[in-house]
Design a protein around this motif. Structure first.
Motif, PDB file in Angstrom:
ATOM      1  N   LEU A 346       0.831  -1.204   0.000  1.00  0.00           N
ATOM      2  CA  LEU A 346       0.000   0.000   0.000  1.00  0.00           C
ATOM      3  C   LEU A 346       0.865   1.254   0.000  1.00  0.00           C
ATOM      4  CD1 LEU A 346      -2.831  -0.909   2.550  1.00  0.00           C
ATOM      5  CD2 LEU A 346      -2.909  -0.997   0.050  1.00  0.00           C
ATOM      6  N   ALA A 347       1.938   1.225   0.809  1.00  0.00           N
ATOM      7  CA  ALA A 347       2.813   2.400   0.893  1.00  0.00           C
ATOM      8  C   ALA A 347       3.486   2.654  -0.455  1.00  0.00           C
ATOM      9  CB  ALA A 347       3.855   2.197   1.992  1.00  0.00           C
ATOM     10  N   ALA A 348       3.961   1.572  -1.096  1.00  0.00           N
ATOM     11  CA  ALA A 348       4.635   1.726  -2.394  1.00  0.00           C
ATOM     12  C   ALA A 348       3.646   2.220  -3.449  1.00  0.00           C
ATOM     13  CB  ALA A 348       5.253   0.392  -2.824  1.00  0.00           C
ATOM     14  N   MET A 349       2.434   1.688  -3.384  1.00  0.00           N
ATOM     15  CA  MET A 349       1.393   2.092  -4.323  1.00  0.00           C
ATOM     16  C   MET A 349       1.086   3.581  -4.157  1.00  0.00           C
ATOM     17  SD  MET A 349      -2.095  -0.086  -4.610  1.00  0.00           S
ATOM     18  CE  MET A 349      -3.500   0.821  -5.203  1.00  0.00           C
ATOM     19  N   ALA A 350       0.979   4.000  -2.909  1.00  0.00           N
ATOM     20  CA  ALA A 350       0.632   5.398  -2.633  1.00  0.00           C
ATOM     21  C   ALA A 350       1.728   6.350  -3.100  1.00  0.00           C
ATOM     22  CB  ALA A 350       0.373   5.577  -1.138  1.00  0.00           C
ATOM     23  N   ALA A 351       2.974   5.861  -3.063  1.00  0.00           N
ATOM     24  CA  ALA A 351       4.092   6.739  -3.424  1.00  0.00           C
ATOM     25  C   ALA A 351       4.160   6.976  -4.930  1.00  0.00           C
ATOM     26  CB  ALA A 351       5.399   6.128  -2.925  1.00  0.00           C
ATOM     27  N   LEU A 352       3.532   6.129  -5.705  1.00  0.00           N
ATOM     28  CA  LEU A 352       3.567   6.270  -7.170  1.00  0.00           C
ATOM     29  C   LEU A 352       2.432   7.171  -7.655  1.00  0.00           C
ATOM     30  CD1 LEU A 352       4.144   2.505  -8.066  1.00  0.00           C
ATOM     31  CD2 LEU A 352       5.730   4.370  -8.615  1.00  0.00           C
ATOM     32  N   PRO A 353       2.663   7.891  -8.782  1.00  0.00           N
ATOM     33  CA  PRO A 353       1.545   8.627  -9.383  1.00  0.00           C
ATOM     34  C   PRO A 353       0.452   7.623  -9.760  1.00  0.00           C
ATOM     35  CG  PRO A 353       3.633   9.099 -10.512  1.00  0.00           C
ATOM     36  CD  PRO A 353       3.905   7.993  -9.554  1.00  0.00           C
ATOM     37  N   SER A 354      -0.807   8.020  -9.708  1.00  0.00           N
ATOM     38  CA  SER A 354      -1.874   7.011  -9.837  1.00  0.00           C
ATOM     39  C   SER A 354      -1.812   6.233 -11.147  1.00  0.00           C
ATOM     40  CB  SER A 354      -3.256   7.626  -9.608  1.00  0.00           C
ATOM     41  OG  SER A 354      -3.333   8.900 -10.147  1.00  0.00           O
ATOM     42  N   ALA A 355      -1.336   6.866 -12.228  1.00  0.00           N
ATOM     43  CA  ALA A 355      -1.297   6.159 -13.511  1.00  0.00           C
ATOM     44  C   ALA A 355      -0.219   5.061 -13.524  1.00  0.00           C
ATOM     45  CB  ALA A 355      -1.048   7.139 -14.640  1.00  0.00           C
ATOM     46  N   ASP A 356       0.765   5.169 -12.618  1.00  0.00           N
ATOM     47  CA  ASP A 356       1.881   4.209 -12.615  1.00  0.00           C
ATOM     48  C   ASP A 356       1.683   3.041 -11.663  1.00  0.00           C
ATOM     49  OD1 ASP A 356       3.024   5.878 -14.380  1.00  0.00           O
ATOM     50  OD2 ASP A 356       4.511   6.722 -12.999  1.00  0.00           O
ATOM     51  N   ARG A 357       0.518   2.934 -11.068  1.00  0.00           N
ATOM     52  CA  ARG A 357       0.325   1.900 -10.043  1.00  0.00           C
ATOM     53  C   ARG A 357       0.019   0.539 -10.646  1.00  0.00           C
ATOM     54  NH1 ARG A 357      -3.274   5.976  -6.317  1.00  0.00           N
ATOM     55  NH2 ARG A 357      -1.531   7.211  -5.542  1.00  0.00           N
ATOM     56  N   GLN A 358       1.032  -0.010 -11.355  1.00  0.00           N
ATOM     57  CA  GLN A 358       0.904  -1.382 -11.850  1.00  0.00           C
ATOM     58  C   GLN A 358       1.749  -2.290 -10.960  1.00  0.00           C
ATOM     59  OE1 GLN A 358       2.278   0.645 -14.655  1.00  0.00           O
ATOM     60  NE2 GLN A 358       0.334   1.118 -15.693  1.00  0.00           N
ATOM     61  N   LEU A 359       1.397  -3.563 -10.940  1.00  0.00           N
ATOM     62  CA  LEU A 359       2.080  -4.493 -10.042  1.00  0.00           C
ATOM     63  C   LEU A 359       3.596  -4.469 -10.260  1.00  0.00           C
ATOM     64  CD1 LEU A 359       1.900  -6.571  -7.802  1.00  0.00           C
ATOM     65  CD2 LEU A 359       1.551  -8.333  -9.534  1.00  0.00           C
ATOM     66  N   THR A 360       4.016  -4.459 -11.537  1.00  0.00           N
ATOM     67  CA  THR A 360       5.457  -4.510 -11.790  1.00  0.00           C
ATOM     68  C   THR A 360       6.161  -3.272 -11.234  1.00  0.00           C
ATOM     69  OG1 THR A 360       4.835  -3.706 -13.982  1.00  0.00           O
ATOM     70  CG2 THR A 360       5.562  -5.990 -13.833  1.00  0.00           C
ATOM     71  N   ARG A 361       5.531  -2.104 -11.374  1.00  0.00           N
ATOM     72  CA  ARG A 361       6.129  -0.865 -10.870  1.00  0.00           C
ATOM     73  C   ARG A 361       6.158  -0.879  -9.342  1.00  0.00           C
ATOM     74  NH1 ARG A 361       8.627   2.523 -11.050  1.00  0.00           N
ATOM     75  NH2 ARG A 361       7.699   4.561 -11.304  1.00  0.00           N
ATOM     76  N   ILE A 362       5.083  -1.341  -8.745  1.00  0.00           N
ATOM     77  CA  ILE A 362       5.005  -1.389  -7.278  1.00  0.00           C
ATOM     78  C   ILE A 362       6.105  -2.325  -6.751  1.00  0.00           C
ATOM     79  CG2 ILE A 362       3.570  -2.043  -5.297  1.00  0.00           C
ATOM     80  CD1 ILE A 362       1.103  -1.389  -7.144  1.00  0.00           C
ATOM     81  N   ALA A 363       6.253  -3.470  -7.433  1.00  0.00           N
ATOM     82  CA  ALA A 363       7.269  -4.445  -7.028  1.00  0.00           C
ATOM     83  C   ALA A 363       8.668  -3.821  -7.148  1.00  0.00           C
ATOM     84  CB  ALA A 363       7.155  -5.700  -7.887  1.00  0.00           C
ATOM     85  N   GLN A 364       8.885  -3.121  -8.256  1.00  0.00           N
ATOM     86  CA  GLN A 364      10.165  -2.441  -8.486  1.00  0.00           C
ATOM     87  C   GLN A 364      10.503  -1.507  -7.319  1.00  0.00           C
ATOM     88  OE1 GLN A 364      10.186   0.096 -11.984  1.00  0.00           O
ATOM     89  NE2 GLN A 364      11.146  -1.553 -13.145  1.00  0.00           N
ATOM     90  N   GLU A 365       9.496  -0.708  -6.932  1.00  0.00           N
ATOM     91  CA  GLU A 365       9.669   0.230  -5.815  1.00  0.00           C
ATOM     92  C   GLU A 365      10.113  -0.498  -4.555  1.00  0.00           C
ATOM     93  OE1 GLU A 365       9.088   3.749  -5.566  1.00  0.00           O
ATOM     94  OE2 GLU A 365       9.356   3.401  -7.732  1.00  0.00           O
ATOM     95  N   MET A 366       9.615  -1.731  -4.403  1.00  0.00           N
ATOM     96  CA  MET A 366       9.902  -2.479  -3.179  1.00  0.00           C
ATOM     97  C   MET A 366      11.122  -3.377  -3.327  1.00  0.00           C
ATOM     98  SD  MET A 366       5.989  -3.551  -2.212  1.00  0.00           S
ATOM     99  CE  MET A 366       6.454  -4.623  -0.830  1.00  0.00           C
ATOM    100  N   GLY A 367      11.767  -3.344  -4.514  1.00  0.00           N
ATOM    101  CA  GLY A 367      12.925  -4.199  -4.751  1.00  0.00           C
ATOM    102  C   GLY A 367      12.550  -5.668  -4.807  1.00  0.00           C
ATOM    103  N   MET A 368      11.380  -5.960  -5.321  1.00  0.00           N
ATOM    104  CA  MET A 368      10.927  -7.349  -5.394  1.00  0.00           C
ATOM    105  C   MET A 368      10.386  -7.632  -6.791  1.00  0.00           C
ATOM    106  SD  MET A 368       9.039  -7.554  -1.736  1.00  0.00           S
ATOM    107  CE  MET A 368       8.874  -9.309  -1.765  1.00  0.00           C
ATOM    108  N   THR A 369       9.980  -8.891  -6.995  1.00  0.00           N
ATOM    109  CA  THR A 369       9.386  -9.228  -8.295  1.00  0.00           C
ATOM    110  C   THR A 369       7.862  -9.240  -8.162  1.00  0.00           C
ATOM    111  OG1 THR A 369       9.242 -11.599  -7.881  1.00  0.00           O
ATOM    112  CG2 THR A 369      11.336 -10.779  -8.782  1.00  0.00           C
TER     113      THR A 369
END
Ligand SMILES: Nc1ncnc2c1ncn2[C@@H]1O[C@H](COP(=O)(O)OP(=O)(O)OP(=O)(O)O)[C@@H](O)[C@H]1O
Ligand SMILES: [Mg+2]
Length: 412
Positions: A346-369
């Motif tokens: 949720l925190a990673a999702m919130a940190a991204l602009p709303s258009a960028d909230r895809q699973l791959t981007r969220i995972a990237q933010e968290m250093g995961m797959t």
């Protein structure tokens, strides 16, 4: 008269609030499907209503139960399971009270009296009780006695053309596997039990008992392993996850304030009406983010922010400032219960602009797959109803979103 005494908003738990919003789907499920079908002897599953804290699970079923009681149905009180408590004791006690009301004891039948005595033992000793017959031999397991009494109660309900309603709340607190499975088997077996009824012209037809079961609690209940709930649980109970209320429903709930005003006693035996400006109503709806608890909180504070017969937008904002801490605490209660992985999503999702909230981007933010995050994001969607996994992901819980992405609940 507008005073704290006449305030119709009620931000407490387990209350059926006077200012009621939405949930029409669940209310009509009760009125148009569940009650008429079970009353007519047709099969209908039990209902499991889950949701994050404060989404209005208990209030919803209490409202249904109140309506049922008004229609003459035999309704248990809200049976709240304290953490780790034995649910069979509570349910057995409640069913015994209904049995008295149905006149089962008064019937004086030996078989029924013996059954009541067995269930009384369960009400005292719970699920681990070993029932013994008069010969000292080990009797059936406790849940069979509860089931037998439910069948007896259901038969009496058929005779009087009423429905038995059982509401077990805080089901996530049933931590003992054996207790949970005994409870679910007793209730589930009663739901799927058929009895023969005599037809007026002779002959019999089978029918189901007029019993309706509601289980309510936190989404964690859904996570409890299938084995604990028994294989038949999924077939016998249907799960609904409650989420935020719609803005349109909230505005509709405030409509009485806009038109004729909310009626209150004027303190001299007459009636007064308290109104609300359209701006005030919109401010309440915007601030509460669809959370039932926050809706009651902001409404209550706005009402108490003045004494004039019209609630203004300024009063809504002034009331909210006083309630900010409580509003934060409400969201923190939701976030604080989450496993850390889900919280981080949720925190990673919130940190991204709303258009960028895809699973791959969220995972990237968290250093995961994306694969690693799959289960967590799925649970945030299907089990908790906090997000929606569209493209891109969006927040369904608007209070969580506002809390993580803006400085809400602060207003200037
Ligand atoms: N449909 C509704 N319309 C307006 N207010 C509601 C509605 N449902 C619930 N509320 C309010 O929301 C608050 C929380 O309701 P409730 O206690 O039923 O939630 P809950 O989901 O059972 O919470 P918990 O998980 O803490 O037990 C209460 O103040 C109640 O008055
Ligand atoms: Mg509750």
């Amino acid at each position: 008269m507008r005073s704290p005494l006449s305030n119709p908003f009620q931000p407490g738990s387990d209350i059926v609030p006077d200012v009621w919003a939405g949930r029409s789907e669940q209310m009509s499920d009760w009125r148009e499907v569940l009650r008429p079908r079970r009353r007519a002897g047709l099969y209908e599953t039990g209902r499991t209503i889950l949701g994050e804290p404060g989404t209005g699970k208990s209030s919803l079923v209490r409202r249904i139960a109140r309506e049922a009681a008004e229609a003459g149905d035999w309704v248990t009180p809200q049976l709240r399971i304290p953490s780790g408590a034995d649910p069979l004791k509570l349910v057995a006690s409640a069913v015994l009270l209904l049995a008295d009301r149905a006149g089962l004891r008064a019937s004086g039948q030996q078989r029924v009296l013996a059954l009541l005595a067995r269930v009384e033992q369960i009400a005292v000793s719970g699920f681990s009780l070993t029932l013994r017959g008069s010969d000292g031999a080990e009797g059936p397991e406790p849940f069979t006695a509860l089931f037998d009494l439910l069948v007896e109660l259901g038969q009496a309900a058929i005779a009087q053309d009423v429905v038995v309603v059982i509401h077990v709340d805080e089901v996530q607190n049933i931590t003992d596997d054996a207790a949970l499975s005994q409870l679910l088997i007793a209730l589930g077996d009663a739901l799927s039990h058929e009895v023969d009824v005599e037809l007026p012209g002779g002959g019999t037809v089978p029918r189901y008992l007029p019993i309706a079961v509601y289980l309510t609690g936190l989404p964690d209940f859904e996570d409890m392993a299938g084995a604990r709930k028994g294989a038949t649980f999924a077939r016998r109970f249907r799960t609904v996850t409650l989420t935020a209320l719609e803005e349109g429903d909230l505005l509709a709930a405030l409509q009485p304030f806009a038109i004729q005003g909310w009626e209150t006693a004027d303190g001299h035996g007459g009636l007064d009406a308290v109104r609300m400006t359209p701006e005030a109503a919109r401010a309440i709806v915007a601030l509460c983010c669809g959370e039932p608890f926050l809706f009651q909180l902001v409404g209550q504070r706005a009402w108490n922010a003045g004494t004039a017969p019209v609630i203004t937008e300024e009063e809504v904002l002034a009331g909210w400032r006083v309630a900010e801490r409580e509003a934060s605490a409400h969201v923190e209660r939701i976030l604080g219960r989450l496993p850390s992985r889900e919280h981080d999503v949720l925190a990673a999702m919130a940190a991204l602009p709303s258009a960028d909230r895809q699973l791959t981007r969220i995972a990237q933010e968290m250093g995961m797959t994306a694969t690693q995050l799959g289960p967590s994001s799925q649970r945030l969607d299907t089990v908790r109803g906090i997000i929606s996994r569209g493209r891109p992901y969006t927040f369904r819980n608007r209070a969580v979103e506002a809390y993580l992405t803006t400085d809400w609940p602060r207003v200037d």
